[in-house]
Design an enzyme around this catalytic site. Structure first.
Site, PDB file in Angstrom:
ATOM      1  N   TYR A 109      -8.976   1.017   9.463  1.00 12.48           N
ATOM      2  CA  TYR A 109      -7.747   1.730   9.078  1.00 12.48           C
ATOM      3  C   TYR A 109      -8.036   2.725   7.975  1.00 12.48           C
ATOM      4  CZ  TYR A 109      -8.094  -2.283   5.886  1.00 12.48           C
ATOM      5  OH  TYR A 109      -8.538  -3.245   5.015  1.00 12.48           O
ATOM      6  N   GLU A 116     -11.304  -3.842  13.542  1.00 14.23           N
ATOM      7  CA  GLU A 116     -10.051  -3.545  12.853  1.00 14.23           C
ATOM      8  C   GLU A 116     -10.384  -2.544  11.750  1.00 14.23           C
ATOM      9  OE1 GLU A 116      -6.661  -4.838  13.360  1.00 14.23           O
ATOM     10  OE2 GLU A 116      -6.523  -6.256  11.694  1.00 14.23           O
ATOM     11  N   TYR A 153      -1.111  -5.345   5.879  1.00 12.89           N
ATOM     12  CA  TYR A 153      -2.175  -5.889   5.027  1.00 12.89           C
ATOM     13  C   TYR A 153      -2.774  -7.113   5.708  1.00 12.89           C
ATOM     14  CZ  TYR A 153      -0.503  -2.525   1.756  1.00 12.89           C
ATOM     15  OH  TYR A 153      -0.162  -1.318   1.193  1.00 12.89           O
ATOM     16  N   SER A 154      -4.100  -7.132   5.828  1.00 14.12           N
ATOM     17  CA  SER A 154      -4.776  -8.268   6.472  1.00 14.12           C
ATOM     18  C   SER A 154      -4.595  -9.516   5.631  1.00 14.12           C
ATOM     19  CB  SER A 154      -6.273  -8.013   6.592  1.00 14.12           C
ATOM     20  OG  SER A 154      -6.507  -6.817   7.267  1.00 14.12           O
ATOM     21  N   CYS A 209     -14.705  -4.624  10.221  1.00 18.43           N
ATOM     22  CA  CYS A 209     -13.397  -4.443   9.584  1.00 18.43           C
ATOM     23  C   CYS A 209     -13.543  -3.616   8.312  1.00 18.43           C
ATOM     24  CB  CYS A 209     -12.780  -5.801   9.249  1.00 18.43           C
ATOM     25  SG  CYS A 209     -11.067  -5.671   8.690  1.00 18.43           S
TER      26      CYS A 209
HETATM   27  C1  LIG Z   1      -4.228  -3.407  10.621  1.00 20.12           C
HETATM   28  C2  LIG Z   1      -4.271  -2.896   9.190  1.00 20.12           C
HETATM   29  C3  LIG Z   1      -4.681  -3.743   8.171  1.00 20.12           C
HETATM   30  C4  LIG Z   1      -4.733  -3.281   6.867  1.00 20.12           C
HETATM   31  N1  LIG Z   1      -5.169  -4.125   5.897  1.00 20.12           N
HETATM   32  C5  LIG Z   1      -5.230  -3.708   4.617  1.00 20.12           C
HETATM   33  C6  LIG Z   1      -5.690  -4.592   3.593  1.00 20.12           C
HETATM   34  O1  LIG Z   1      -6.021  -5.759   3.837  1.00 20.12           O
HETATM   35  N2  LIG Z   1      -5.736  -4.113   2.319  1.00 20.12           N
HETATM   36  C7  LIG Z   1      -5.374  -2.808   2.004  1.00 20.12           C
HETATM   37  O2  LIG Z   1      -5.431  -2.433   0.820  1.00 20.12           O
HETATM   38  N3  LIG Z   1      -4.940  -1.954   2.971  1.00 20.12           N
HETATM   39  C8  LIG Z   1      -4.846  -2.377   4.248  1.00 20.12           C
HETATM   40  N4  LIG Z   1      -4.384  -1.517   5.218  1.00 20.12           N
HETATM   41  C9  LIG Z   1      -3.933  -0.163   4.806  1.00 20.12           C
HETATM   42  C10 LIG Z   1      -2.464  -0.260   4.323  1.00 20.12           C
HETATM   43  O3  LIG Z   1      -1.627  -0.565   5.424  1.00 20.12           O
HETATM   44  C11 LIG Z   1      -1.948   1.063   3.705  1.00 20.12           C
HETATM   45  O4  LIG Z   1      -2.183   2.108   4.608  1.00 20.12           O
HETATM   46  C12 LIG Z   1      -2.589   1.393   2.370  1.00 20.12           C
HETATM   47  O5  LIG Z   1      -2.342   0.366   1.411  1.00 20.12           O
HETATM   48  C13 LIG Z   1      -2.017   2.713   1.813  1.00 20.12           C
HETATM   49  O6  LIG Z   1      -0.626   2.587   1.744  1.00 20.12           O
HETATM   50  P1  LIG Z   1       0.201   3.245   0.548  1.00 20.12           P
HETATM   51  O7  LIG Z   1       1.643   3.091   0.850  1.00 20.12           O
HETATM   52  O8  LIG Z   1      -0.289   2.758  -0.762  1.00 20.12           O
HETATM   53  O9  LIG Z   1      -0.225   4.786   0.648  1.00 20.12           O
HETATM   54  P2  LIG Z   1       0.689   5.947   1.243  1.00 20.12           P
HETATM   55  O10 LIG Z   1       1.750   6.308   0.270  1.00 20.12           O
HETATM   56  O11 LIG Z   1       1.106   5.593   2.618  1.00 20.12           O
HETATM   57  O12 LIG Z   1      -0.364   7.140   1.290  1.00 20.12           O
HETATM   58  C14 LIG Z   1      -1.451   7.093   2.185  1.00 20.12           C
HETATM   59  C15 LIG Z   1      -2.171   8.425   2.133  1.00 20.12           C
HETATM   60  O13 LIG Z   1      -1.310   9.444   2.607  1.00 20.12           O
HETATM   61  C16 LIG Z   1      -1.452  10.631   1.845  1.00 20.12           C
HETATM   62  N5  LIG Z   1      -0.112  10.998   1.312  1.00 20.12           N
HETATM   63  C17 LIG Z   1       1.054  10.425   1.672  1.00 20.12           C
HETATM   64  N6  LIG Z   1       2.092  11.024   1.047  1.00 20.12           N
HETATM   65  C18 LIG Z   1       1.576  11.982   0.275  1.00 20.12           C
HETATM   66  C19 LIG Z   1       2.146  12.938  -0.614  1.00 20.12           C
HETATM   67  N7  LIG Z   1       3.451  13.026  -0.808  1.00 20.12           N
HETATM   68  N8  LIG Z   1       1.309  13.779  -1.253  1.00 20.12           N
HETATM   69  C20 LIG Z   1       0.006  13.708  -1.045  1.00 20.12           C
HETATM   70  N9  LIG Z   1      -0.607  12.809  -0.213  1.00 20.12           N
HETATM   71  C21 LIG Z   1       0.177  11.971   0.437  1.00 20.12           C
HETATM   72  C22 LIG Z   1      -2.470  10.350   0.780  1.00 20.12           C
HETATM   73  O14 LIG Z   1      -3.685  10.902   1.259  1.00 20.12           O
HETATM   74  C23 LIG Z   1      -2.576   8.864   0.739  1.00 20.12           C
HETATM   75  O15 LIG Z   1      -3.892   8.415   0.482  1.00 20.12           O
HETATM   76  C24 LIG Z   1      -4.338  -1.946   6.543  1.00 20.12           C
HETATM   77  C25 LIG Z   1      -3.915  -1.097   7.573  1.00 20.12           C
HETATM   78  C26 LIG Z   1      -3.879  -1.557   8.867  1.00 20.12           C
HETATM   79  C27 LIG Z   1      -3.421  -0.602   9.954  1.00 20.12           C
END
Ligand SMILES: Cc1cc2nc3c(=O)[nH]c(=O)nc-3n(C[C@H](O)[C@H](O)[C@H](O)COP(=O)(O)OP(=O)(O)OC[C@H]3O[C@@H](n4cnc5c(N)ncnc54)[C@H](O)[C@@H]3O)c2cc1C
Length: 312
Positions: free
Chosen positions: A312, A310, A84-85, A256
């Site tokens: 994602y 950046e 998370y940024s 970004c």
């Molecule tokens: C450098 C960087 C900076 C970032 N900054 C931010 C930020 O500032 N704010 C922010 O909100 N996010 C940010 N992100 C994104 C963050 O890291 C996460 O990827 C995001 O919050 C989603 O994570 P999650 O665990 O909620 O979703 P996850 O559970 O990881 O799911 C992600 C996606 O995978 C799929 N998926 C996974 N498992 C299943 C399943 N069992 N069934 C169906 N579909 C599935 C779905 O399509 C889902 O949308 C950043 C990422 C990077 C790389």
């Protein structure tokens, strides 16, 4: 005096002081909604107390922190960290070095069979209450930063969604350092209910003649020719402001947010012949920018040293 690109010096930053094997515990101090209540999207501003940890004073604006959600994935392995940024300035939230913040969007997906998927980490983070503990790693990221000599440059910053997060800290930091050059922040979202931190940027825009906040809302008013407003259409919609700025040798570009947003911006830069912001290689160099396909954009059109990305 124009600044040459060899003069962009990025600061030395700390990386991975805390790792998934050895994370640190932080405490939530604030967790509030940033989107309007009528928005179908839920984005929250979350502030952590990192007192007594080595993160204090060592997280640069533009870097990210990792969050380790509790529990296991479907294979019985501990959940992996999500990044998370950081949305606070380097000096900390409200100038308090023991507080850092981020901006998290709840991942909520509905599939064709009506099944709802709630993202693991974003919903975990968004549900936390003041006083709750969270396992944190980081910091990470060594390129999406402000240069050491930050006030020597102009900035054109593009954001979509939570991509606004790092700019919240960066812009505060630049203005506090007394920057006299221009900063343009272009924020794209579908509806005005999804404008993030407008109550933060609007007063800064009023107060500082060199800071220009340009929200670009894609699904409400159209452009004069009937097409939708996207962040890259700003290159035409705000040409009077942006054309002379982008021609200056000391202007840097930051992008970004949502993965894929860079493609539209690169094509727009190409069309406007602003190729100093791109590193264009064969065969893309022989094509019109509007004809760059996905392969060209993946392999042959890259950001130049003046462009920081950046997504994602
Ligand atoms: C450098 C960087 C900076 C970032 N900054 C931010 C930020 O500032 N704010 C922010 O909100 N996010 C940010 N992100 C994104 C963050 O890291 C996460 O990827 C995001 O919050 C989603 O994570 P999650 O665990 O909620 O979703 P996850 O559970 O990881 O799911 C992600 C996606 O995978 C799929 N998926 C996974 N498992 C299943 C399943 N069992 N069934 C169906 N579909 C599935 C779905 O399509 C889902 O949308 C950043 C990422 C990077 C790389």
């Amino acid at each position: 005096m124009p600044v040459t690109m060899s003069e962009i010096k990025l600061p030395e930053v700390e990386l991975n002081i805390y790792t998934p094997r050895e994370p640190v515990e932080a405490t939530i101090v604030e967790n509030r909604l940033c989107t309007k209540e009528s928005s179908p999207n839920f984005v929250r501003h979350v502030t952590f107390d990192i007192s007594g940890t080595e993160l204090e004073g060592h997280v640069q604006v533009g870097q990210s922190i990792g969050i380790l959600p509790p529990g296991e994935d479907e294979n019985g392995r501990p959940h992996k960290l999500r990044l998370y940024s950081v949305s606070s300035p380097t000096e900390g939230e409200d100038g308090q070095p023991h507080l850092i913040s981020t901006t998290v969007k709840r991942t909520i997906e509905e599939f064709d069979n009506n099944e709802l998927y709630l993202g693991v980490c974003s919903n975990y983070l968004a549900d936390l209450q003041p006083g709750d503990k969270v396992r944190m790693t980081g910091p990470s990221g060594r390129r999406f930063l402000l240069p050491q000599n930050a006030t020597d440059f102009n900035y054109v910053m593009f954001a979509t969604g939570t991509g606004i997060a790092p700019y919240r800290g960066m812009i505060k930091e630049l203005l506090k350092a007394g920057i006299e050059n221009d900063i343009v922040l272009i924020f794209g979202c579908p509806y005005r209910t999804d404008l993030l931190y407008a109550d933060y940027f609007e007063p800064l825009d009023e107060e500082h003649p060199n800071f220009h906040y340009l929200p670009h809302i894609s699904r409400e008013a159209r452009r004069a020719d009937g097409t939708k407003k996207y962040v890259q259409t700003c290159l035409w919609d705000a040409a009077e402001l942006l054309d002379p700025l982008l021609e200056q040798e000391n202007t840097l570009l930051y992008i970004c947010g949502l993965k894929g947003m860079e493609a539209g911006i690169y094509r727009a830069l190409g069309k406007k012949k602003l190729t100093q912001y791109l590193d264009i290689r064969e065969p893309a160099v022989n094509k019109k920018p509007e004809d760059w396909d996905e392969k060209d954009l993946k392999r042959y059109v890259k950001p130049s040293a003046r462009t920081f990305v950046e997504v994602y």
